[in-house]
Design a protein around this motif. Structure first.
Motif, PDB file in Angstrom:
ATOM      1  N   ALA A  96       0.831  -1.207   0.000  1.00 13.32           N
ATOM      2  CA  ALA A  96       0.000   0.000   0.000  1.00 13.32           C
ATOM      3  C   ALA A  96       0.862   1.253   0.000  1.00 13.32           C
ATOM      4  CB  ALA A  96      -0.917   0.007   1.216  1.00 13.32           C
ATOM      5  N   PHE A  97       0.324   2.286  -0.637  1.00  9.93           N
ATOM      6  CA  PHE A  97       0.951   3.615  -0.655  1.00  9.93           C
ATOM      7  C   PHE A  97      -0.125   4.629  -0.292  1.00  9.93           C
ATOM      8  CE2 PHE A  97       3.182   0.900  -3.617  1.00  9.93           C
ATOM      9  CZ  PHE A  97       4.515   1.103  -3.272  1.00  9.93           C
ATOM     10  N   VAL A  98       0.222   5.549   0.598  1.00  9.41           N
ATOM     11  CA  VAL A  98      -0.754   6.521   1.083  1.00  9.41           C
ATOM     12  C   VAL A  98      -0.224   7.931   0.875  1.00  9.41           C
ATOM     13  CG1 VAL A  98      -2.134   7.287   3.046  1.00  9.41           C
ATOM     14  CG2 VAL A  98      -1.448   4.880   2.874  1.00  9.41           C
ATOM     15  N   ASP A  99      -1.044   8.799   0.297  1.00  8.60           N
ATOM     16  CA  ASP A  99      -0.694  10.213   0.182  1.00  8.60           C
ATOM     17  C   ASP A  99      -1.976  10.996  -0.078  1.00  8.60           C
ATOM     18  OD1 ASP A  99       2.194  11.764  -0.390  1.00  8.60           O
ATOM     19  OD2 ASP A  99       0.416  12.825  -1.135  1.00  8.60           O
ATOM     20  N   PRO A 100      -2.142  12.149   0.587  1.00 12.05           N
ATOM     21  CA  PRO A 100      -3.337  12.951   0.319  1.00 12.05           C
ATOM     22  C   PRO A 100      -3.429  13.398  -1.139  1.00 12.05           C
ATOM     23  CG  PRO A 100      -1.764  14.159   1.697  1.00 12.05           C
ATOM     24  CD  PRO A 100      -1.303  12.743   1.637  1.00 12.05           C
ATOM     25  N   VAL A 101      -2.261  13.520  -1.785  1.00 10.42           N
ATOM     26  CA  VAL A 101      -2.256  13.728  -3.242  1.00 10.42           C
ATOM     27  C   VAL A 101      -2.287  12.328  -3.849  1.00 10.42           C
ATOM     28  CG1 VAL A 101      -1.031  14.732  -5.206  1.00 10.42           C
ATOM     29  CG2 VAL A 101      -0.898  15.831  -2.956  1.00 10.42           C
ATOM     30  N   ILE A 102      -3.467  11.833  -4.107  1.00 14.54           N
ATOM     31  CA  ILE A 102      -3.681  10.425  -4.439  1.00 14.54           C
ATOM     32  C   ILE A 102      -2.890   9.981  -5.670  1.00 14.54           C
ATOM     33  CG2 ILE A 102      -5.776  10.880  -5.783  1.00 14.54           C
ATOM     34  CD1 ILE A 102      -5.152   7.818  -3.474  1.00 14.54           C
ATOM     35  N   GLU A 103      -2.649  10.928  -6.593  1.00 14.07           N
ATOM     36  CA  GLU A 103      -1.901  10.573  -7.807  1.00 14.07           C
ATOM     37  C   GLU A 103      -0.497  10.054  -7.470  1.00 14.07           C
ATOM     38  OE1 GLU A 103      -5.124  13.339  -8.788  1.00 14.07           O
ATOM     39  OE2 GLU A 103      -3.468  13.453  -7.347  1.00 14.07           O
ATOM     40  N   ARG A 104       0.091  10.601  -6.411  1.00 10.08           N
ATOM     41  CA  ARG A 104       1.434  10.149  -6.015  1.00 10.08           C
ATOM     42  C   ARG A 104       1.375   8.703  -5.528  1.00 10.08           C
ATOM     43  NH1 ARG A 104       3.393  15.656  -2.824  1.00 10.08           N
ATOM     44  NH2 ARG A 104       3.563  16.917  -4.705  1.00 10.08           N
ATOM     45  N   ALA A 105       0.386   8.400  -4.726  1.00 10.52           N
ATOM     46  CA  ALA A 105       0.228   7.030  -4.240  1.00 10.52           C
ATOM     47  C   ALA A 105      -0.068   6.082  -5.396  1.00 10.52           C
ATOM     48  CB  ALA A 105      -0.888   6.967  -3.197  1.00 10.52           C
ATOM     49  N   GLN A 106      -0.915   6.536  -6.316  1.00 12.35           N
ATOM     50  CA  GLN A 106      -1.273   5.696  -7.480  1.00 12.35           C
ATOM     51  C   GLN A 106      -0.059   5.410  -8.354  1.00 12.35           C
ATOM     52  OE1 GLN A 106      -4.372   8.228  -8.978  1.00 12.35           O
ATOM     53  NE2 GLN A 106      -6.016   7.010  -8.050  1.00 12.35           N
ATOM     54  N   ALA A 159      -7.031  -0.252   8.143  1.00 10.31           N
ATOM     55  CA  ALA A 159      -8.189  -1.128   8.360  1.00 10.31           C
ATOM     56  C   ALA A 159      -8.369  -2.129   7.226  1.00 10.31           C
ATOM     57  CB  ALA A 159      -9.453  -0.283   8.515  1.00 10.31           C
ATOM     58  N   GLU A 160      -8.097  -1.675   6.013  1.00  9.69           N
ATOM     59  CA  GLU A 160      -8.371  -2.515   4.840  1.00  9.69           C
ATOM     60  C   GLU A 160      -7.224  -3.474   4.518  1.00  9.69           C
ATOM     61  OE1 GLU A 160      -9.274  -1.601   0.185  1.00  9.69           O
ATOM     62  OE2 GLU A 160     -10.292  -0.308   1.649  1.00  9.69           O
ATOM     63  N   VAL A 161      -5.988  -2.982   4.605  1.00 12.68           N
ATOM     64  CA  VAL A 161      -4.828  -3.754   4.157  1.00 12.68           C
ATOM     65  C   VAL A 161      -4.191  -4.566   5.281  1.00 12.68           C
ATOM     66  CG1 VAL A 161      -2.509  -3.570   3.145  1.00 12.68           C
ATOM     67  CG2 VAL A 161      -4.364  -2.119   2.301  1.00 12.68           C
ATOM     68  N   PHE A 189      -4.022   4.811  -1.477  1.00 15.65           N
ATOM     69  CA  PHE A 189      -4.998   5.389  -0.561  1.00 15.65           C
ATOM     70  C   PHE A 189      -4.675   6.860  -0.329  1.00 15.65           C
ATOM     71  CE2 PHE A 189      -4.810   0.906   0.461  1.00 15.65           C
ATOM     72  CZ  PHE A 189      -6.117   0.534   0.754  1.00 15.65           C
ATOM     73  N   ALA A 190      -5.720   7.639  -0.064  1.00 19.99           N
ATOM     74  CA  ALA A 190      -5.523   9.029   0.323  1.00 19.99           C
ATOM     75  C   ALA A 190      -5.506   9.183   1.840  1.00 19.99           C
ATOM     76  CB  ALA A 190      -6.623   9.909  -0.266  1.00 19.99           C
ATOM     77  N   ASP A 191      -5.965   8.135   2.536  1.00 22.37           N
ATOM     78  CA  ASP A 191      -6.126   8.208   3.987  1.00 22.37           C
ATOM     79  C   ASP A 191      -5.497   6.985   4.655  1.00 22.37           C
ATOM     80  OD1 ASP A 191      -7.492   9.153   6.519  1.00 22.37           O
ATOM     81  OD2 ASP A 191      -8.413   7.185   6.277  1.00 22.37           O
ATOM     82  N   TYR A 192      -4.631   7.207   5.645  1.00 24.37           N
ATOM     83  CA  TYR A 192      -3.906   6.088   6.251  1.00 24.37           C
ATOM     84  C   TYR A 192      -4.801   5.214   7.135  1.00 24.37           C
ATOM     85  CZ  TYR A 192      -3.604   8.503  10.780  1.00 24.37           C
ATOM     86  OH  TYR A 192      -3.906   9.100  11.970  1.00 24.37           O
ATOM     87  N   LYS A 193      -5.847   5.820   7.721  1.00 30.30           N
ATOM     88  CA  LYS A 193      -6.734   5.021   8.586  1.00 30.30           C
ATOM     89  C   LYS A 193      -7.493   3.985   7.772  1.00 30.30           C
ATOM     90  CE  LYS A 193      -7.280   8.761  11.932  1.00 30.30           C
ATOM     91  NZ  LYS A 193      -8.167   9.818  12.468  1.00 30.30           N
ATOM     92  N   THR A 194      -7.963   4.392   6.614  1.00 31.29           N
ATOM     93  CA  THR A 194      -8.644   3.448   5.715  1.00 31.29           C
ATOM     94  C   THR A 194      -7.685   2.344   5.299  1.00 31.29           C
ATOM     95  OG1 THR A 194      -9.955   5.285   4.873  1.00 31.29           O
ATOM     96  CG2 THR A 194      -9.955   3.259   3.561  1.00 31.29           C
ATOM     97  N   MET A 195      -6.455   2.726   4.997  1.00 32.19           N
ATOM     98  CA  MET A 195      -5.441   1.743   4.576  1.00 32.19           C
ATOM     99  C   MET A 195      -5.168   0.717   5.681  1.00 32.19           C
ATOM    100  SD  MET A 195      -2.074   0.752   5.040  1.00 32.19           S
ATOM    101  CE  MET A 195      -1.234   2.178   5.743  1.00 32.19           C
TER     102      MET A 195
END
Length: 340
Positions: A33-43, A62-64, A54-60
């Motif tokens: 997983a990669f997380v950054d509020p600038v989602i394009e960077r994570a993508q 919980a999910e990953v 992911f744009a949000d680390y909490k979601t990441m």
């Protein structure tokens, strides 16, 4: 053996140059997983290396449910993300400074202990070949006791290094909290503690903003340190070394002097009082222009794979942070600050 599933939170320059490529080169790692509020960077990194963006680390979390997390966020989020990752059962590698207050550092250490996970701070200076060699020489006793020192880290600043240039979070006080001292000074407080196997007893600091316009964070610091052994020296951190990055340390000892990183060809030079000169070519210190493997990622993963203590635990990061915080206290009060 199954691979260590790693998530990287924060996809800026330190991830780009150090964390992500070093994880990619480690055979025991799967980047999930990669997380950054600038989602394009994570993508971008998810597409290049697999895993989810992911744009949000909490979601990441919980999910990953990763095995380990690299925290490469702006400084003010280091504690928050590290504690959340530890509470989710993940081992944590956090960039320096590990936190922005001593209280935060203490809670991070407690969270890791409570959850039975490892907490390591990315003080990469301990792994640089010249510093490893210098510590071996000190421990050999040939130089005798360290009496005085100067340790310095200066470069042109985050505007030349950060992925966002002059618009970087490094210059925004609510996110950075501290400037050159949090970026560079804490590296040197950690290095001098480790090299000398000694703790800082007293701190006096000049910390201020001299030249970087439009920011409230410090761009320069000159700090006096007295160690518990009695050794005295200076620590310098600067974002205004516009011509000539400096990451050198000089130790004046009973039996001579050791120069570390002052000569690009001979990275460690020992000049003894008896006239002997030893020059050691041991490999360069990494710079912004010339990125070398930090050693941090491999050490972190090795400690997980082998279930051994991390080489730079939270307790060490906390002590190095306390030195920097004391320098700010000294600047604010005009007083020498005695360390506990």
């Amino acid at each position: 053996m199954s691979k260590i599933r790693v998530a990287v939170v924060g996809c800026g320059s330190i991830s780009k140059h150090r964390h992500i490529p070093e994880y990619v080169n480690n055979e025991n790692v799967e980047l999930v997983a990669f997380v950054d509020p600038v989602i394009e960077r994570a993508q971008h990194y998810a597409e290049a290396h697999g895993g989810k963006a992911f744009a949000d680390y909490k979601t990441m979390l919980a999910e990953v449910k990763p095995d380990a997390v690299s925290v490469c966020t702006p400084n003010y989020l280091h504690a928050e993300v590290s504690i959340a990752a530890a509470n989710a059962g993940a081992h944590v590698l956090v960039e320096k400074p590990m936190a922005v207050t001593d209280e935060e550092a203490a809670v991070m250490i407690e969270a890791a202990q409570k959850n039975g996970v490892k907490l390591m701070v990315g003080h990469n200076q301990r792994f640089f070949p010249p510093h490893v060699k210098a510590k071996q020489i000190l421990e050999s006793g040939v130089l005798g006791k360290v009496l005085t020192f100067r340790t310095s880290f200066g470069h042109p600043g985050p505007d030349a290094w950060s992925i966002d240039g002059a618009a970087s979070w490094f210059f925004r006080k609510p996110e950075a909290i501290m400037g050159a001292m949090g970026d560079l000074g804490v590296h040197k407080s950690d290095l001098i503690r480790w090299l000398l196997q000694d703790e800082v007893a007293e701190v006096a600091g000049f910390v201020g903003t001299l030249h970087k316009e439009g920011t409230e964070v410090d761009d320069n610091a000159s700090v006096l340190l007295r160690m518990k052994s009695g050794a005295m020296g200076t620590l310098v951190a600067s974002w205004t070394y516009y011509k000539g990055e400096d990451n050198s340390t000089i130790l004046w000892c009973e039996n001579g002097v050791m120069k570390i990183g002052t000569d690009e060809n001979d990275q460690v030079i020992v000049e003894l009082r008896n006239g002997t000169v030893e020059k050691h070519k041991v490999g360069a210190i990494s710079t912004n222009e010339k990125q070398l493997s930090s050693g941090v990622i491999d050490a972190f993963i090795s400690s997980i794979v082998n279930d051994t203590p991390v080489p730079i635990p939270g307790e060490e990061g906390r002590k190095s942070l306390q030195v920097i915080i004391s320098a700010f206290e000294s600047q604010a009060s005009g007083q020498f600050i005695r360390m506990a």
